[in-house]
Design a protein around this motif. Structure first.
Motif, PDB file in Angstrom:
ATOM      1  N   HIS A 242      -3.397   3.812  -6.316  1.00 38.00           N
ATOM      2  CA  HIS A 242      -4.141   3.727  -7.570  1.00 38.00           C
ATOM      3  C   HIS A 242      -4.121   5.040  -8.353  1.00 38.00           C
ATOM      4  O   HIS A 242      -4.488   5.067  -9.534  1.00 38.00           O
ATOM      5  CB  HIS A 242      -5.583   3.323  -7.284  1.00 38.00           C
ATOM      6  CG  HIS A 242      -6.338   4.316  -6.457  1.00 38.00           C
ATOM      7  ND1 HIS A 242      -6.036   4.577  -5.135  1.00 38.00           N
ATOM      8  CD2 HIS A 242      -7.395   5.140  -6.773  1.00 38.00           C
ATOM      9  CE1 HIS A 242      -6.855   5.498  -4.656  1.00 38.00           C
ATOM     10  NE2 HIS A 242      -7.682   5.847  -5.625  1.00 38.00           N
ATOM     11  N   LEU A 243      -3.721   6.137  -7.707  1.00 39.66           N
ATOM     12  CA  LEU A 243      -3.675   7.434  -8.381  1.00 39.66           C
ATOM     13  C   LEU A 243      -2.287   7.783  -8.900  1.00 39.66           C
ATOM     14  O   LEU A 243      -2.125   8.788  -9.599  1.00 39.66           O
ATOM     15  CB  LEU A 243      -4.133   8.533  -7.410  1.00 39.66           C
ATOM     16  CG  LEU A 243      -5.581   8.436  -6.911  1.00 39.66           C
ATOM     17  CD1 LEU A 243      -5.839   9.492  -5.846  1.00 39.66           C
ATOM     18  CD2 LEU A 243      -6.564   8.591  -8.064  1.00 39.66           C
ATOM     19  N   LEU A 244      -1.292   6.954  -8.571  1.00 38.98           N
ATOM     20  CA  LEU A 244       0.091   7.242  -8.964  1.00 38.98           C
ATOM     21  C   LEU A 244       0.442   6.521 -10.264  1.00 38.98           C
ATOM     22  O   LEU A 244      -0.056   5.428 -10.534  1.00 38.98           O
ATOM     23  CB  LEU A 244       1.045   6.822  -7.855  1.00 38.98           C
ATOM     24  CG  LEU A 244       0.870   7.553  -6.512  1.00 38.98           C
ATOM     25  CD1 LEU A 244       1.821   6.986  -5.473  1.00 38.98           C
ATOM     26  CD2 LEU A 244       1.087   9.054  -6.672  1.00 38.98           C
ATOM     27  N   ASN A 245       1.282   7.166 -11.031  1.00 38.87           N
ATOM     28  CA  ASN A 245       1.740   6.607 -12.300  1.00 38.87           C
ATOM     29  C   ASN A 245       3.147   6.060 -12.122  1.00 38.87           C
ATOM     30  O   ASN A 245       4.085   6.813 -11.818  1.00 38.87           O
ATOM     31  CB  ASN A 245       1.734   7.684 -13.386  1.00 38.87           C
ATOM     32  CG  ASN A 245       0.356   8.302 -13.573  1.00 38.87           C
ATOM     33  OD1 ASN A 245      -0.625   7.590 -13.698  1.00 38.87           O
ATOM     34  ND2 ASN A 245       0.296   9.635 -13.587  1.00 38.87           N
TER      35      ASN A 245
ATOM     36  N   GLU B 194       0.834  -1.186   0.000  1.00 35.91           N
ATOM     37  CA  GLU B 194       0.000   0.000   0.000  1.00 35.91           C
ATOM     38  C   GLU B 194       0.874   1.244   0.000  1.00 35.91           C
ATOM     39  O   GLU B 194       1.945   1.262   0.619  1.00 35.91           O
ATOM     40  CB  GLU B 194      -0.905   0.031   1.238  1.00 35.91           C
ATOM     41  CG  GLU B 194      -1.957  -1.049   1.271  1.00 35.91           C
ATOM     42  CD  GLU B 194      -2.858  -0.927   2.483  1.00 35.91           C
ATOM     43  OE1 GLU B 194      -4.078  -1.003   2.328  1.00 35.91           O
ATOM     44  OE2 GLU B 194      -2.323  -0.737   3.602  1.00 35.91           O
ATOM     45  N   THR B 195       0.418   2.255  -0.708  1.00 35.66           N
ATOM     46  CA  THR B 195       1.081   3.553  -0.669  1.00 35.66           C
ATOM     47  C   THR B 195       0.140   4.521   0.030  1.00 35.66           C
ATOM     48  O   THR B 195      -0.934   4.829  -0.481  1.00 35.66           O
ATOM     49  CB  THR B 195       1.424   4.049  -2.078  1.00 35.66           C
ATOM     50  OG1 THR B 195       2.241   3.075  -2.733  1.00 35.66           O
ATOM     51  CG2 THR B 195       2.158   5.374  -2.017  1.00 35.66           C
TER      52      THR B 195
ATOM     53  N   VAL C 135      -4.000  14.532  -5.838  1.00 39.49           N
ATOM     54  CA  VAL C 135      -2.914  13.682  -6.332  1.00 39.49           C
ATOM     55  C   VAL C 135      -3.060  13.601  -7.849  1.00 39.49           C
ATOM     56  O   VAL C 135      -4.086  13.133  -8.358  1.00 39.49           O
ATOM     57  CB  VAL C 135      -2.968  12.283  -5.698  1.00 39.49           C
ATOM     58  CG1 VAL C 135      -1.901  11.381  -6.320  1.00 39.49           C
ATOM     59  CG2 VAL C 135      -2.772  12.366  -4.198  1.00 39.49           C
ATOM     60  N   ASN C 136      -2.055  14.116  -8.555  1.00 37.44           N
ATOM     61  CA  ASN C 136      -2.097  14.186 -10.022  1.00 37.44           C
ATOM     62  C   ASN C 136      -3.405  14.799 -10.521  1.00 37.44           C
ATOM     63  O   ASN C 136      -4.019  14.338 -11.489  1.00 37.44           O
ATOM     64  CB  ASN C 136      -1.892  12.795 -10.632  1.00 37.44           C
ATOM     65  CG  ASN C 136      -0.469  12.306 -10.460  1.00 37.44           C
ATOM     66  OD1 ASN C 136       0.470  13.104 -10.442  1.00 37.44           O
ATOM     67  ND2 ASN C 136      -0.295  11.005 -10.322  1.00 37.44           N
ATOM     68  N   GLY C 137      -3.846  15.865  -9.836  1.00 39.45           N
ATOM     69  CA  GLY C 137      -5.022  16.619 -10.248  1.00 39.45           C
ATOM     70  C   GLY C 137      -6.342  16.090  -9.746  1.00 39.45           C
ATOM     71  O   GLY C 137      -7.367  16.756  -9.898  1.00 39.45           O
TER      72      GLY C 137
END
Length: 971
Positions: free
Chosen positions: A78-81, A37-38, A52-54
């Motif tokens: 799930h929001l990170l690339n 998990e992050t 997070v990323n907009g």
């Protein structure tokens, strides 16, 4: 645990109304570890919105005392690339002053991102000096207070600000590096705690219809002032009421002779008093529907010194002022040169008013000795006679000060909405209804060559949350939003002492905006000003935000009105469940401790939530540093104590233990209950009665509840609190203290019966004044509380029962649904259930008849409002929602018998009905379903009960009926 540091910007530690952006771009590698998990955890002072990323992730933190500040935690993987740049962006709104839900701290942001897997925890990102920061230039820092309880309105100019700041790839080269201000654990945030409650909802709610369209023209000139801070700058450090003596001054220049109208559509509790050219307007010349005030004067061409008298007090409301004339006029500060005026070497002022004073001020704290001020000091009385700018500056120059531009803004949205000099209703274009529908077609707001266009949107019911919209407009178009709660037959109830507005200035083209400020409303006036082309409104909605609960409780019966009363009571409670219970979603959004005891019971029956109750009960003792009597609203910069509110908190602690069976909670809260009650017992006088100087409130009614002396209902509720404390002591296994509090309750009860019963009038008096005289009033409030708290016995108890069944006309009657809660408790205790439901149908039915979708702060017949059209102030008030509790506990007859409701009594009461059915949630899991029907011919009650098999049921029918029961065990 925390690798992050607190950061802010260089400069002022606690700036006023500052909207500050922070961002950090980092590289993220997704290692694909199963179960990894992050997590991002953060907190801020005062409030934040995280992206997070907009993508918006959350808002927070929950309200708290700064010494015990919660942090939030989100899973963001799930929001990170993976394998590329990612951006964390946060906007922090720092208030820079105390409110009723915030104690002033300083600006700060603390954030950390950790990757957690079976191998441990790795910190990927933490706030430090490498983060970038900038003021959000679209927000106007001069926006005024929403109310004394809340921070600031929004004025957002979308031109020249790139909302891409939330995304990777944004050019932040013009931003500054953040400044590290300290490590986690620094003051004032010495303890950081995990968020104690779930995250609130954000559910899109669309309007029901466009109600009206009008062509309008606002008052010529308008502004709002923070008079409180102007006169007493240090008052930003608290939210206590203050008194002061001072003046505002301006020079009005008329281009030609004409009539000037000076008015206030919301004076912030400071009556409008105006002097022009040294002559004060006569009291009889003021007009307007209260509390609006206007006065007119015919002025010759040229300059006129205008003074506004501020000899009053303030809790923090804005002072709204408007000026209007059919001839051209100009307004400037007396410190600014004008034609024919002498130069005093003063640079041009930026605000067209000056402030004079204060000539004295005082801070008022109800549980501390009173401060007084001289209301007519000699210099102030002299200065009030100043007739010209020249005289003012020649004689009093040292007393005249420039106004800090942050404490003033012009083109005041509230005044421009509520004071229209032209108002022309228009037929509604059918196509305009598209504006409130979730479709691809836009509603076109038509334009008028000389006037502004207002559309009035009806959401169909009371809501609370965040306004969101999408539109297409020309650059510079102003769109004003104003939310209010009630209108009837074309009359609007403006939200006096609540600036419920938002101003949005458009860039060119299609654009969207979501407000960062919570609002409560039913109606929303949307006014388009200065448009170069018609505005296309594609979408307008409110993101309904409340504590996450489902409608676990239900109720239906043979009386349709009673069913509607139950529904609006339930919906009111939901609207008033935020990160705490709040009194109302519009005016205050404040956690009032006494209100929340009743709201907690209602919540148990409507929703079954225990987390929010546990949270609010734990907050109260944290106010002990303000007063050992505990605050009446927390956490708050207003240090205030209402003894009854603390007594209700004691009862709520016991009731929460009884509902949940949580003995650990009882042991944790018991020392705090003991602590405050011991301090109250120190105020028992030589007669054995509680005598206390303070805010001795129980009800909005004209019975005698003085700020000093012996107040009877207060003494009686203390008896109940002492007994409830004894029961909590037993749950905490403190037998010695249990006996001590039982004895104290018995002694106080005896003293009440010895000193507060009037044998001649055969009733309990309302109070004993400080001079020893008894109250002239007798009230239903006192008799109800005496019965409910078990003060009377024998003949006195029977006498009280008679009063409760048939309230004597000579007694002061119950003045609010809040007091009705205790009345209905007393009726239920006496077995007078049909009297209870008839009283509900009378009082609450009047609200429904007048269009209520939630229950009101007072009954429509209370006559305590500003004017005859204004039936109540707040149209959604949690303290009024009692029917949702009583219809479940009495009509359905569902009540817990043992702590944790392991045993539940089912004793339905017909209460004038022929059938009823519904559900009550159980603590933890499950619910009890009850339905019953009367067969009057055979005098049989047919009863069906469905409940978990683990719950022991104790079932009994009503007196006079044979019971035919069917029981279904679940599980």
């Amino acid at each position: 645990m925390w690798q992050a540091s607190w950061i802010w910007a260089q400069g002022e530690a606690s700036p006023r109304n500052e909207w500050r952006c922070f961002r950090k771009t980092f590289h993220y590698e997704d290692e694909g570890t199963a179960g990894a998990e992050t997590k991002l955890k953060l907190t801020a002072d005062s409030r934040y919105v995280l992206y997070v990323n907009g993508t918006q992730v959350g808002r927070g933190p929950v309200r708290a005392f700064p010494a015990n500040l919660p942090y939030d935690e989100y899973e963001i993987g799930h929001l990170l690339n993976g394998g590329t740049a990612n951006t964390i962006a946060v906007i922090v709104l720092h208030y820079g002053l105390a409110t009723f839900q915030y104690l002033r701290g300083r600006g700060g942001l603390l954030l950390q991102v950790d990757r957690c897997d079976a191998g441990g925890t790795e910190t990927l990102l933490a706030t430090d000096a490498s983060w970038q920061t900038a003021l959000h230039a679209a927000y106007d820092a001069t926006s005024q207070r929403i109310s004394c309880q809340l921070p600031f309105t929004e004025r957002f100019d979308s031109r020249g600000w790139d909302e891409g700041w939330k995304q990777s790839g944004f050019d932040a080269s013009g931003w500054s590096n953040a400044e590290v201000i300290g490590a986690a654990g620094m003051a004032p945030w010495t303890t950081l705690s995990p968020r104690p409650i779930p995250y609130l909802t954000e559910e899109p709610m669309y309007p029901a219809r466009v109600e009206e369209m009008n062509f309008v023209k606002p008052v010529t000139w308008s502004a709002a002032f923070d008079v409180r801070t102007l006169l007493v700058p240090e008052s930003v450090n608290h939210a206590n009421p203050i008194s002061f003596v001072g003046l505002l001054a301006a020079v009005v220049t008329m281009a030609e002779e004409g009539v000037l109208t000076i008015g206030s559509v919301d004076n912030g509790r400071i009556p409008l008093r105006v002097s022009l050219g040294g002559k004060w307007c006569a009291e009889a010349d003021y007009y307007g529907e209260a509390p609006q005030q206007f006065v007119q004067a015919r002025l010759a061409a040229g300059e006129h010194l205008m003074l506004l008298d501020l000899n009053r007090g303030s809790h923090g409301h804005a002072y709204h002022l408007g000026l209007h004339s059919d001839v051209s006029f100009d307004v400037r500060s007396p410190l600014e040169e004008g034609s024919g005026s002498a130069s005093h070497g003063t640079p041009e002022a930026t605000v067209p008013f000056a402030v004079i004073g204060p000539f004295g001020f005082a801070e008022h704290i109800d549980h501390q000795p009173e401060q007084t001020i001289d209301r007519e000091p000699a210099i102030y009385m002299e200065l009030k006679q100043a007739a010209t700018q020249q005289q003012l500056l020649d004689d009093y120059r040292d007393l005249v000060r420039e106004i800090d531009p942050r404490l003033y803004h012009t083109s005041d949205v509230y005044s421009q909405t509520a004071w229209r000099v032209v108002d022309r209703p228009q037929p509604m274009p059918a196509s305009l209804q598209r504006a409130v529908l979730p479709s691809s077609d836009a509603g076109i707001i038509p334009l008028h060559a000389e006037l502004d266009t207002e559309i009035l949107i009806d959401f169909g019911r009371e809501l609370t949350g965040y306004i969101a919209f999408e539109l297409d407009a020309g650059e510079g178009t102003i769109v004003d939003f104003y939310g209010f709660e009630y209108m009837r037959d074309g009359w609007r109830q403006y939200t006096y002492e609540l600036d419920n507005t938002l101003r949005y200035t458009c860039r060119e083209g299609r654009q969207s905006y979501t407000s960062l400020v919570r609002r409560g409303l039913r109606y929303m006036a949307v006014t388009v000003r200065g448009a170069s082309r018609p505005v296309k409104l594609f979408d307008v909605k409110l993101l309904q935000s409340n504590f996450p609960v489902s409608n676990a409780g239900t109720f239906q019966s043979s009386d349709a009105m009673l069913n509607e009363i139950w529904c609006i009571s339930r919906d009111t409670t939901r609207m008033c469940m935020e990160d705490t219970f709040v009194d109302c979603p519009a005016y205050e959004q404040t956690f009032w401790v006494g209100d929340a005891r009743n709201a907690s019971l209602i919540n148990y029956y409507a929703f079954g939530s225990t987390e929010i109750v546990e949270r609010i009960l734990r907050l109260v003792p944290e106010s002990a540093f303000q007063t050992p009597l505990y605050g009446d609203q927390v956490p708050s910069g207003w240090s205030s104590a209402i003894p009854n509110w603390t007594f209700f908190w004691v009862t709520a602690c016991l009731e929460h233990y009884e509902y949940t069976g949580n003995a650990a909670f009882a042991r944790e809260l018991w020392p705090h209950v003991r602590f405050t009650l011991e301090h109250y017992l120190e105020k028992i006088d030589e007669r054995g009665l509680l005598r206390i100087k303070g805010w001795n409130l129980l009800d909005w009614a004209a019975f005698e509840q003085p700020e000093d002396g012996v107040v009877s209902p207060q003494n009686m509720f203390l008896v109940k609190a002492l007994r409830d404390a004894a029961l909590l002591a037993a749950a905490a296994e403190d037998e010695a203290e249990q006996g001590k509090f039982e004895d104290a309750a018995d002694r106080l009860r005896s003293a009440i019966n010895a000193h507060l019963w009037d044998e001649r009038r055969q009733a309990y008096i309302d109070c004993i004044h400080v001079d020893g005289s008894p109250s002239s009033t007798l009230s239903m409030q006192t008799q109800v509380v005496a019965s409910l708290c078990g003060i009377a016995d024998g003949e006195r108890a029977e006498t009280l029962k008679g009063y409760i069944m048939n309230p004597p006309a000579a007694f002061v009657q119950i003045g609010s649904p809040f007091m009705s809660f205790f009345y209905h408790e007393a009726l239920a205790k006496l077995g007078l259930h049909e009297v209870m439901t008839k009283d509900m149908l009378s009082g609450y039915g009047a609200m429904v008849d007048k269009g209520a979708t939630t229950v009101w702060e007072v009954y429509p017949t209370s006559n305590i409002s500003y004017n005859e059209n204004m039936l109540t102030r707040s149209h959604c008030h949690a303290w009024s929602a009692g029917p949702a509790f009583f219809l479940g506990s009495e009509v359905l007859g569902i009540r817990g018998v043992t702590p944790g409701w392991t045993k539940v009594g089912i004793t339905p009461q017909p209460s004038g009905l022929t059938w009823a059915r519904g559900s009550v949630p159980l603590p933890g899991s499950g619910r009890i379903d009850v339905s019953w029907q009367l067969d009057e011919a055979s005098k049989i009650m047919k009863l069906r009960v469905a409940a978990p098999a683990s719950v022991e049921l104790d079932i009994a029918g009503p007196e006079g009926y044979e019971l035919a029961a069917e029981v279904i065990a679940i599980g």
